[in-house]
Design a protein around this motif. Structure first.
Motif, PDB file in Angstrom:
ATOM      1  N   LEU A  56     -11.941   2.586   6.332  1.00 35.26           N
ATOM      2  CA  LEU A  56     -10.550   2.527   6.782  1.00 35.26           C
ATOM      3  C   LEU A  56     -10.206   1.058   7.000  1.00 35.26           C
ATOM      4  O   LEU A  56     -10.836   0.387   7.827  1.00 35.26           O
ATOM      5  CB  LEU A  56     -10.353   3.318   8.076  1.00 35.26           C
ATOM      6  N   PHE A  75      -7.208   9.357  11.621  1.00 30.29           N
ATOM      7  CA  PHE A  75      -6.450   8.559  10.651  1.00 30.29           C
ATOM      8  C   PHE A  75      -5.153   9.274  10.277  1.00 30.29           C
ATOM      9  O   PHE A  75      -4.080   8.675  10.278  1.00 30.29           O
ATOM     10  CB  PHE A  75      -7.282   8.288   9.394  1.00 30.29           C
ATOM     11  N   ASN A  78      -2.571   9.226  13.088  1.00 30.46           N
ATOM     12  CA  ASN A  78      -1.901   7.930  13.232  1.00 30.46           C
ATOM     13  C   ASN A  78      -1.123   7.516  11.990  1.00 30.46           C
ATOM     14  O   ASN A  78      -0.248   6.651  12.076  1.00 30.46           O
ATOM     15  CB  ASN A  78      -2.930   6.842  13.565  1.00 30.46           C
ATOM     16  N   ASN A  79      -1.450   8.103  10.858  1.00 31.93           N
ATOM     17  CA  ASN A  79      -0.814   7.764   9.582  1.00 31.93           C
ATOM     18  C   ASN A  79      -0.492   9.045   8.808  1.00 31.93           C
ATOM     19  O   ASN A  79      -1.108   9.323   7.781  1.00 31.93           O
ATOM     20  CB  ASN A  79      -1.751   6.880   8.746  1.00 31.93           C
ATOM     21  N   TYR A 110      -1.479   2.890   1.056  1.00 29.71           N
ATOM     22  CA  TYR A 110      -2.940   2.770   1.058  1.00 29.71           C
ATOM     23  C   TYR A 110      -3.475   3.113  -0.326  1.00 29.71           C
ATOM     24  O   TYR A 110      -3.004   4.056  -0.957  1.00 29.71           O
ATOM     25  CB  TYR A 110      -3.578   3.739   2.062  1.00 29.71           C
TER      26      TYR A 110
END
Length: 133
Positions: A56, A75, A78-79, A110
């Motif tokens: 990450l 993850f 939060n995203n 990402y």
């Protein structure tokens, strides 16, 4: 005549085996794609190897399957995903399948890298990375 028939049957069996392996690789990539698209660490965990490398933002750690599920859950919390697409998929020179994707969350993009390994009985995720572009 028996020799030619035997060779033909062997060739057909080989083609079917290769086709089936390709199908299994493509199937796991599609299932993982859908799990990432929905931000479901629980669904991804179904395809994780017992030990998995998770990266990450450039920080790579090796985790057990259970730990990796919690890391991915955090993850995704939060995203949360806005979208996810597979940009490329293939296999390494050693035959390991992989997929590269683009994950978008809250305006951040990402690059996602998923490496899959044949464990003997099925294909499982060996490595997954989310690196902010």
């Amino acid at each position: 005549m028996k020799f030619i028939t035997g060779r033909i049957l062997l060739s057909v069996a080989f083609v079917l085996l290769i086709t089936n392996l390709g199908f299994a690789q493509g199937e796991i990539i599609n299932d993982v794609k859908e799990a990432i698209k929905t931000g479901s660490s629980k669904e991804i965990a179904k395809f994780l190897n017992q030990s998995v490398d998770v990266t990450l933002d450039g920080n790579m750690q090796s985790y057990s399957k259970t730990q990796a599920e919690y890391v991915l859950k955090d993850f995704f919390k939060n995203n949360p995903p806005s979208s996810f697409t597979i940009v490329h998929q293939g296999a390494s020179k050693g035959g390991l399948p992989y997929a590269i994707g683009q994950y978008i969350s809250k305006g951040d993009t990402y690059r996602v890298w998923v490496r899959i390994k044949d464990t003997g009985s099925k294909y499982l995720i060996h490595e997954i990375s989310f690196i902010k572009e």
